[in-house]
Design an enzyme around this catalytic site. Structure first.
Site: not given
Length: 263
Positions: A106, A167, A193-194, A215-216
């Site tokens: 990635k 994040g 993301a987001g 992830n976050t």
């Protein structure tokens, strides 16, 4: 694929590999590797991303991710988190390939530390170099349909537009552009993301994304294991809703029961 397809029969394919789980997860921000392993297992994910610059994958004297997240069970996806130039990104992934033999990677090249927004010019340069070097590149990018198409034309095997800044947990901020990217692409499109909660993941999948990477949203939840389970179900529900085809939106009410035969 039609709306009658079972979840177990559905899959997406990238770089010649098939995956049934459309949820990809990161390995950072957890309190320890034990929690990381538990959360990943709860998601049902088959692909886990690894920040080569931040996670120990080569020093046996320190706790190693591989001791908790089995690379024989999961497909490791080395990423270039923390890289701000094409040169750094390419070097990082070359080192990762030497360390673990990973070819599916990635790519992300960030523009600045405040927004962590992708630097698309550096991303294009890095992608070109990595593809020439024989890598299979899944690429993090902005939600710009033109840039997304250029990355695909270079040979990237998956396009990964952001839903919102890394994040942030804001969810899909520009569904129109995500949809345009999906319609133009001949390779998998995964929101990256987001995402903040389960409904965000479902929305991404309902738009027609092939998958979601996060992830976050899991690691920073008050209960990461419960959130991991929620995300698994959300991605499955969103995918099924997309396959089923939603009802048309209408300006006025439409009764559920037939009007004929009323007393």
């Amino acid at each position: 694929m039609d709306g009658n397809a079972k979840v177990g029969e559905d899959f997406f394919q990238v770089a010649g590999l098939r995956f049934q789980s459309r949820l990809l997860v990161g390995t950072g921000k957890y309190k320890d590797f034990t929690e990381t392993a538990q959360a990943i297992e709860a998601t049902g994910a088959e692909i886990v991303t690894v920040a080569v610059r931040r996670v120990n994958i080569s020093d046996p004297k320190q706790p190693m991710l591989m001791d908790f997240v089995d690379p024989k069970k999961y497909t490791y996806l080395p990423n270039t988190a923390g890289c701000y130039t094409a040169q750094d990104a390419v070097r990082t992934l070359r080192l990762a390939r030497e360390a673990g033999g990973w070819n599916l990677v990635k790519l992300e090249v960030l523009g600045d530390q405040k927004t962590l927004y992708p630097d698309v010019t550096e991303t294009l340069e890095a992608a070109k170099a990595l593809i020439k070097d024989g890598f299979d590149v899944m690429v993090y990018t902005s939600d710009d349909p033109i840039i997304a198409k250029k990355l695909e034309d270079l040979g990237c095997c998956a396009i990964m537009p952001l839903a919102a800044p890394i994040g942030s947990g804001l969810g899909v901020q520009n569904p129109v552009n995500i949809r345009l990217i999906i319609e133009a692409a001949k390779v998998p499109v995964l929101v990256d993301a987001g995402v903040g909660t389960a409904s965000d993941a479902a929305i991404a999948m309902e738009l027609g994304c092939d998958g979601v990477l996060m992830n976050t949203a899991i690691a920073a939840a008050k209960d990461p294991i419960k959130m991991a389970k929620a995300m698994k179900l959300a991605v499955e529900a969103g995918r099924l809703a997309y396959l089923a085809g939603r009802m048309p939106r209408k300006l006025y009410a439409d009764p559920s029961s037939p009007l004929g035969g009323l007393i």
